[in-house]
Scaffold this motif. Structure first.
Motif, mmCIF file in Angstrom:
data_model
loop_
_atom_site.group_PDB
_atom_site.id
_atom_site.type_symbol
_atom_site.label_atom_id
_atom_site.label_comp_id
_atom_site.label_asym_id
_atom_site.label_seq_id
_atom_site.Cartn_x
_atom_site.Cartn_y
_atom_site.Cartn_z
ATOM 1 N N GLU A 93 1.944 6.336 -18.506
ATOM 2 C CA GLU A 93 1.933 5.009 -19.102
ATOM 3 C C GLU A 93 1.868 3.915 -18.045
ATOM 4 N N GLN A 94 2.221 4.246 -16.800
ATOM 5 C CA GLN A 94 2.178 3.258 -15.726
ATOM 6 C C GLN A 94 0.810 3.275 -15.075
ATOM 7 N N THR A 95 0.171 2.108 -15.075
ATOM 8 C CA THR A 95 -1.182 2.037 -14.507
ATOM 9 C C THR A 95 -1.231 1.231 -13.226
ATOM 10 N N ALA A 96 -0.230 0.385 -12.974
ATOM 11 C CA ALA A 96 -0.289 -0.528 -11.834
ATOM 12 C C ALA A 96 0.089 0.168 -10.529
ATOM 13 N N ALA A 97 -0.660 -0.154 -9.483
ATOM 14 C CA ALA A 97 -0.278 0.266 -8.137
ATOM 15 C C ALA A 97 0.877 -0.621 -7.673
ATOM 16 N N ILE A 98 1.807 -0.049 -6.937
ATOM 17 C CA ILE A 98 2.960 -0.801 -6.447
ATOM 18 C C ILE A 98 2.635 -1.365 -5.065
ATOM 19 N N ILE A 99 2.737 -2.685 -4.939
ATOM 20 C CA ILE A 99 2.535 -3.348 -3.644
ATOM 21 C C ILE A 99 3.865 -3.309 -2.913
ATOM 22 N N ASP A 100 3.948 -2.469 -1.906
ATOM 23 C CA ASP A 100 5.209 -2.200 -1.220
ATOM 24 C C ASP A 100 5.441 -3.234 -0.122
ATOM 25 N N GLY A 101 6.141 -4.316 -0.482
ATOM 26 C CA GLY A 101 6.395 -5.371 0.489
ATOM 27 C C GLY A 101 7.269 -4.919 1.635
ATOM 28 N N LYS A 102 8.154 -3.974 1.380
ATOM 29 C CA LYS A 102 9.059 -3.500 2.425
ATOM 30 C C LYS A 102 8.290 -2.813 3.554
ATOM 31 N N ILE A 141 5.024 -3.074 4.220
ATOM 32 C CA ILE A 141 4.110 -4.027 4.853
ATOM 33 C C ILE A 141 4.878 -4.936 5.817
ATOM 34 N N ALA A 142 6.080 -5.366 5.403
ATOM 35 C CA ALA A 142 6.903 -6.202 6.279
ATOM 36 C C ALA A 142 7.315 -5.445 7.537
ATOM 37 N N GLU A 143 7.633 -4.173 7.397
ATOM 38 C CA GLU A 143 8.011 -3.367 8.564
ATOM 39 C C GLU A 143 6.845 -3.252 9.548
ATOM 40 N N GLU A 144 5.648 -3.130 9.020
ATOM 41 C CA GLU A 144 4.461 -3.073 9.879
ATOM 42 C C GLU A 144 4.287 -4.377 10.655
ATOM 43 N N LEU A 173 -3.768 -9.963 0.808
ATOM 44 C CA LEU A 173 -4.802 -9.623 1.785
ATOM 45 C C LEU A 173 -4.645 -8.193 2.289
ATOM 46 N N ARG A 174 -3.418 -7.806 2.598
ATOM 47 C CA ARG A 174 -3.184 -6.463 3.142
ATOM 48 C C ARG A 174 -3.303 -5.379 2.078
ATOM 49 N N SER A 175 -3.295 -5.782 0.812
ATOM 50 C CA SER A 175 -3.494 -4.822 -0.278
ATOM 51 C C SER A 175 -4.951 -4.759 -0.714
#
Length: 363
Positions: free
Chosen positions: A69-78, A80-83, A222-224
């Motif tokens: 039922e879940q279709t959305a990709a999760i944008i993992d801010g944690k 990306i911030a670590e990078e 942008l990074r996604s």
């Protein structure tokens, strides 16, 4: 101004003003007022949000048991911030090796608000982790404006301080605008100085700093790999800290931007047309699944404590967006926590590094 009014009077004669003139002019008891519009500050009234009856369909549904039922990709801010923070660590180390200097961030905390103390503690810890020197000034709740201004002035004059952050909100008896305006432009790593905001708003101008949370929102997109140019974007909320600068940044990236606020009619209808939705209201679950266009990208800035007896602290954090509904409609979404929050601190560190590079002419 008086001469213009006299010319109009002579032209109209004793018959008085035409209907057009009456629409443009009003009599204030002392003379003719040329402009109908009041001063802009007189138009400033607070946005008080309420849940619209057309969109309040009861409590949010429980998390879906069926992962299909879940279709959305999760944008993992944690992650990306670590990078980003890893890159900052490398640049700080390179600066230290090359010129013997490291960036310095000063934080001013007034009062005993628990949330502010937590935010400041997280920022100081983040500085330590990337090698940025941090200084903190704690002042009691009943401090005077002059006492806070004196601390800001001291940090302004300290060459080892490249960024100054005044933790908001300040106590009610203080004028936030007055205090923030004293922070030197070249140390305004929060990006709230009127010149930084003004340059952000004007094409062909470049602000020294972009406000951290809006900058983090754009960086996530942008990074996604989200295309911004030519897309329809809706920003929900118009605060000086998030909503307004986010809308300006999206325009800079050539999106067609609409702003939804507390006085907007049919906010769900406007939001449903957007390819990109950024919500920064501060009300849990105000944005429901039926507000979203299928396939929209959702950036949820809201961080709202909601009572939860089963949680260790008696509450949990939730966003402005009803996550359990949105994941079934959107193509990508930021979680709360773990989405925009870590990016805000990463952008603060990035702005402080940029400030130090300018101060020391280090490239």
């Amino acid at each position: 101004m008086q001469g213009v009014a006299m010319v109009v009077w002579r032209k109209m004669g004793k018959k008085g003003f035409s209907s057009t003139s009456r629409a443009l002019k009003s009599f204030n008891g002392y003379g003719y007022q040329i402009n109908k519009s009041p001063p802009l500050l007189a138009l400033d009234i607070p946005d008080i949000w309420t849940l619209h009856s057309t969109t309040n369909h009861g409590p949010p549904p429980p998390p879906a048991n069926n992962s299909n039922e879940q279709t959305a990709a999760i944008i993992d801010g944690k992650s990306i911030a670590e990078e980003i923070r890893s890159g900052i660590t490398g640049e700080v180390s390179r600066m230290k090796d090359a010129i013997g200097k490291v960036p310095g961030l000063a934080v001013i905390l007034v009062g005993q608000r628990r949330d502010s103390q937590t935010y400041v503690r997280n920022k100081i810890k983040a500085c330590e982790e990337v090698g940025i020197t941090s200084l903190m000034a704690k002042l009691p709740e009943d401090s005077t404006e002059d006492e806070v201004l004196n601390v800001v002035s001291c940090f302004n004059e300290n060459p080892s301080v490249n960024g100054i952050l005044v933790q908001l909100p300040l106590p009610q008896h203080m004028d936030e605008e007055k205090i923030l305006n004293v922070v030197r432009l070249e140390k305004d790593v929060d990006g709230f100085h009127p010149l930084n905001m003004g340059n952000l708003a004007m094409r062909g101008r470049e602000p020294l700093f972009v406000p951290c949370t809006p900058k983090g929102c754009i960086e996530l997109l942008l990074r996604s790999g989200v295309e911004i140019t030519g897309k329809k974007a809706v920003v929900i909320g118009r605060s000086n800290i998030v909503g307004l600068p986010t809308s300006l940044l999206l325009q800079r990236h050539h999106a067609t931007v609409s702003i939804v606020h507390a006085f907007t009619k049919n906010p769900e209808q406007i939001t449903r047309e957007a390819d990109i939705v950024v919500s920064a209201v501060g009300l849990p679950n105000i944005v429901r699944g039926n507000w979203l266009k299928p396939g929209a990208v959702v950036i949820d800035v809201g961080t709202n404590p909601v009572e939860d007896p089963s949680s260790e602290h008696g509450y949990r954090l939730t966003g402005d967006v009803c996550y359990n509904e949105a994941v079934r409609v959107a193509s990508a979404i930021t979680p709360v926590p773990g989405g925009v929050g870590p990016m805000t601190i990463a952008m603060l560190l990035s702005n402080t590094l940029d400030s130090a590079k300018r101060a020391y002419r280090f490239t």
